[in-house]
Design a protein around this motif. Structure first.
Motif, PDB file in Angstrom:
ATOM      1  N   VAL A 240      32.835 -20.638  26.378  1.00  0.00           N
ATOM      2  CA  VAL A 240      34.095 -21.325  26.664  1.00  0.00           C
ATOM      3  C   VAL A 240      35.217 -20.763  25.802  1.00  0.00           C
ATOM      4  N   GLN A 241      35.019 -20.804  24.491  1.00  0.00           N
ATOM      5  CA  GLN A 241      36.047 -20.332  23.568  1.00  0.00           C
ATOM      6  C   GLN A 241      35.616 -19.000  22.974  1.00  0.00           C
ATOM      7  N   PRO A 242      36.306 -17.904  23.285  1.00  0.00           N
ATOM      8  CA  PRO A 242      35.905 -16.590  22.777  1.00  0.00           C
ATOM      9  C   PRO A 242      36.257 -16.418  21.303  1.00  0.00           C
ATOM     10  N   CYS A 243      35.707 -15.382  20.719  1.00  0.00           N
ATOM     11  CA  CYS A 243      36.045 -15.020  19.337  1.00  0.00           C
ATOM     12  C   CYS A 243      37.534 -14.687  19.268  1.00  0.00           C
ATOM     13  N   VAL A 244      38.216 -15.261  18.294  1.00  0.00           N
ATOM     14  CA  VAL A 244      39.661 -15.063  18.181  1.00  0.00           C
ATOM     15  C   VAL A 244      40.005 -13.621  17.828  1.00  0.00           C
ATOM     16  N   ILE A 245      39.027 -12.850  17.345  1.00  0.00           N
ATOM     17  CA  ILE A 245      39.284 -11.468  16.916  1.00  0.00           C
ATOM     18  C   ILE A 245      38.950 -10.465  18.018  1.00  0.00           C
ATOM     19  N   CYS A 246      37.729 -10.503  18.522  1.00  0.00           N
ATOM     20  CA  CYS A 246      37.322  -9.512  19.530  1.00  0.00           C
ATOM     21  C   CYS A 246      37.563  -9.985  20.960  1.00  0.00           C
ATOM     22  N   LYS A 247      37.859 -11.296  21.138  1.00  0.00           N
ATOM     23  CA  LYS A 247      38.142 -11.890  22.453  1.00  0.00           C
ATOM     24  C   LYS A 247      36.917 -11.906  23.356  1.00  0.00           C
ATOM     25  N   GLN A 248      35.717 -11.707  22.799  1.00  0.00           N
ATOM     26  CA  GLN A 248      34.501 -11.720  23.597  1.00  0.00           C
ATOM     27  C   GLN A 248      33.708 -12.997  23.348  1.00  0.00           C
ATOM     28  N   THR A 249      32.848 -13.338  24.301  1.00  0.00           N
ATOM     29  CA  THR A 249      32.045 -14.554  24.185  1.00  0.00           C
ATOM     30  C   THR A 249      30.571 -14.250  23.929  1.00  0.00           C
ATOM     31  N   HIS A 250      30.225 -12.985  23.808  1.00  0.00           N
ATOM     32  CA  HIS A 250      28.827 -12.611  23.571  1.00  0.00           C
ATOM     33  C   HIS A 250      28.336 -13.163  22.244  1.00  0.00           C
ATOM     34  N   GLY A 251      27.107 -13.663  22.232  1.00  0.00           N
ATOM     35  CA  GLY A 251      26.516 -14.129  20.988  1.00  0.00           C
ATOM     36  C   GLY A 251      26.907 -15.549  20.638  1.00  0.00           C
ATOM     37  N   SER A 252      26.892 -15.837  19.338  1.00  0.00           N
ATOM     38  CA  SER A 252      27.169 -17.189  18.838  1.00  0.00           C
ATOM     39  C   SER A 252      28.349 -17.151  17.880  1.00  0.00           C
ATOM     40  N   CYS A 253      29.409 -17.860  18.233  1.00  0.00           N
ATOM     41  CA  CYS A 253      30.598 -17.896  17.375  1.00  0.00           C
ATOM     42  C   CYS A 253      30.457 -18.973  16.304  1.00  0.00           C
ATOM     43  N   THR A 254      30.934 -18.649  15.119  1.00  0.00           N
ATOM     44  CA  THR A 254      31.033 -19.608  14.031  1.00  0.00           C
ATOM     45  C   THR A 254      32.387 -20.291  14.131  1.00  0.00           C
ATOM     46  N   GLN A 255      32.444 -21.555  13.782  1.00  0.00           N
ATOM     47  CA  GLN A 255      33.713 -22.276  13.853  1.00  0.00           C
ATOM     48  C   GLN A 255      34.246 -22.541  12.458  1.00  0.00           C
ATOM     49  N   CYS A 256      35.528 -22.272  12.283  1.00  0.00           N
ATOM     50  CA  CYS A 256      36.191 -22.553  11.011  1.00  0.00           C
ATOM     51  C   CYS A 256      36.034 -24.030  10.675  1.00  0.00           C
ATOM     52  N   TYR A 257      35.682 -24.340   9.421  1.00  0.00           N
ATOM     53  CA  TYR A 257      35.460 -25.733   9.067  1.00  0.00           C
ATOM     54  C   TYR A 257      36.760 -26.484   8.813  1.00  0.00           C
ATOM     55  N   LYS A 258      37.892 -25.750   8.801  1.00  0.00           N
ATOM     56  CA  LYS A 258      39.187 -26.402   8.613  1.00  0.00           C
ATOM     57  C   LYS A 258      39.927 -26.635   9.928  1.00  0.00           C
ATOM     58  N   CYS A 259      39.547 -25.868  10.971  1.00  0.00           N
ATOM     59  CA  CYS A 259      40.206 -26.003  12.265  1.00  0.00           C
ATOM     60  C   CYS A 259      39.202 -25.672  13.361  1.00  0.00           C
ATOM     61  N   ALA A 260      39.661 -25.532  14.574  1.00  0.00           N
ATOM     62  CA  ALA A 260      38.763 -25.302  15.701  1.00  0.00           C
ATOM     63  C   ALA A 260      38.622 -23.823  16.060  1.00  0.00           C
ATOM     64  N   THR A 261      39.105 -22.928  15.195  1.00  0.00           N
ATOM     65  CA  THR A 261      39.051 -21.498  15.488  1.00  0.00           C
ATOM     66  C   THR A 261      37.609 -21.000  15.522  1.00  0.00           C
ATOM     67  N   SER A 262      37.271 -20.258  16.578  1.00  0.00           N
ATOM     68  CA  SER A 262      35.931 -19.683  16.719  1.00  0.00           C
ATOM     69  C   SER A 262      35.986 -18.180  16.477  1.00  0.00           C
ATOM     70  N   PHE A 263      34.984 -17.655  15.813  1.00  0.00           N
ATOM     71  CA  PHE A 263      34.951 -16.224  15.523  1.00  0.00           C
ATOM     72  C   PHE A 263      33.534 -15.773  15.225  1.00  0.00           C
ATOM     73  N   HIS A 264      33.262 -14.513  15.501  1.00  0.00           N
ATOM     74  CA  HIS A 264      32.003 -13.911  15.078  1.00  0.00           C
ATOM     75  C   HIS A 264      32.136 -13.552  13.601  1.00  0.00           C
ATOM     76  N   SER A 265      31.137 -13.839  12.817  1.00  0.00           N
ATOM     77  CA  SER A 265      31.199 -13.546  11.383  1.00  0.00           C
ATOM     78  C   SER A 265      31.406 -12.065  11.112  1.00  0.00           C
ATOM     79  N   MET A 266      30.731 -11.212  11.892  1.00  0.00           N
ATOM     80  CA  MET A 266      30.856  -9.769  11.710  1.00  0.00           C
ATOM     81  C   MET A 266      32.269  -9.304  12.047  1.00  0.00           C
TER      82      MET A 266
END
Length: 302
Positions: A240-266
């Motif tokens: 649903v929500q892609p990684c804010v950096i790579c814009k892809q949805t592959h894998g499992s995104c981590t969510q920022c604990y301060k906001c709703a931003t999703s991103f791949h750690s790598m």
């Protein structure tokens, strides 16, 4: 009309060119950044050229106006340009081939300043991206020679590559079976510092495992296998929500604990974002108590 005379080579630049190999006696690679940086800055400071490299001495305007208001070529610009071109060549000459290929597109010496080179170098050091190493924790480079060179660089402790007898022949875990393509199941980043998991055929980046609190390494000294993939909440895999950096949805995104931003750690690590760590924790795995390497990680984009 007489042409403007070519600027003469300043004495301080001539001193740098003639003595560069003596003052900077290493070629920058992933193992000697601190030595290279110190030697280069010392000779540039001694020859009064550091201000051009670090950008504090800006490029003069190409043209100036004479007493009649006519626009004419600026001799100071020609002089500055000549010095800058020579300085760019000198700095490039101190780089190893693996580093220099990443800076070939740069046109001025200020673009290749030390901070930028450190940024480039960090792209070669996976997991922690820290460019310094120590006698007890060396940066090692994968020397796979099949088809193409892997050349990932990792600290021994970050990757679990301890007790290496021959650094020149070391290969990473994935390259031990070069005929099988390995990919991280938690992010779309190709290659990198991969490790096997307890789920057959699934591999993860060490960084991706670190920043998933559900995942840990059974043997911390070897940093493998990674366990706990099946404990990761299924909603983190929802496309649903892609990684804010790579814009892809592959894998499992981590969510920022301060906001709703999703991103791949790598992705966040490679992009230079900061991620923090909390206190150590233990969890049970098949009746074993496992201490997470580097504890629970809390990620946020800063």
């Amino acid at each position: 009309m007489s042409s403007m005379a070519s600027p003469t080579l300043p004495a301080n630049l001539g001193l740098l060119i003639s003595n560069l190999s003596s003052f900077v006696n290493v070629k920058l690679d992933s193992t000697n950044f601190i030595i290279w940086k110190t030697q280069l800055q010392n000779i540039l400071r001694a020859t009064d050229l550091l201000d051009i490299l670090d950008g504090s001495s800006s490029c003069p305007s190409p043209f100036v106006r004479d007493s009649t208001g006519k626009e004419i070529p600026n001799p100071e610009f020609s002089k500055w340009k000549m010095i800058d071109n020579h300085l760019l060549s000198c700095v490039t000459a101190t780089l190893s081939q693996s580093i220099s290929t990443s800076v070939l597109h740069l046109k001025t010496s200020s673009e290749i300043h030390v901070d930028f080179v450190e940024f480039v170098l960090k792209k070669f050091v996976y997991v922690c991206i820290w460019a310094e190493d120590w006698d007890y924790n060396k940066i090692v480079i994968c020397n796979r020679l099949v088809e193409f060179r892997c050349q990932i660089a990792v600290h021994q402790e970050c990757y679990g590559a301890n007790n290496i007898q021959d650094f020149t022949s070391w290969v990473c875990r994935a390259c031990k079976t070069p005929n099988v393509e390995r990919e991280c199941c938690l992010c779309p980043v190709k290659g990198g510092a991969l490790k096997p998991t307890d789920v057959d055929s699934l591999w993860v980046h060490v960084t991706c495992a670190w920043f998933r609190p559900e995942v840990a390494f059974v043997y911390v000294e070897k940093m493998e296998p990674a366990v706990g993939l099946l404990r990761i909440p299924s909603h983190s895999f929802v496309k649903v929500q892609p990684c804010v950096i790579c814009k892809q949805t592959h894998g499992s995104c981590t969510q920022c604990y301060k906001c709703a931003t999703s991103f791949h750690s790598m992705c966040a690590l490679r992009a230079g974002y900061r991620m923090e760590v909390s206190l150590p924790c233990f969890f049970f795995y098949y009746e074993q108590i496992i201490l997470r390497n580097y504890t629970i990680f809390i990620g946020y984009l800063s």
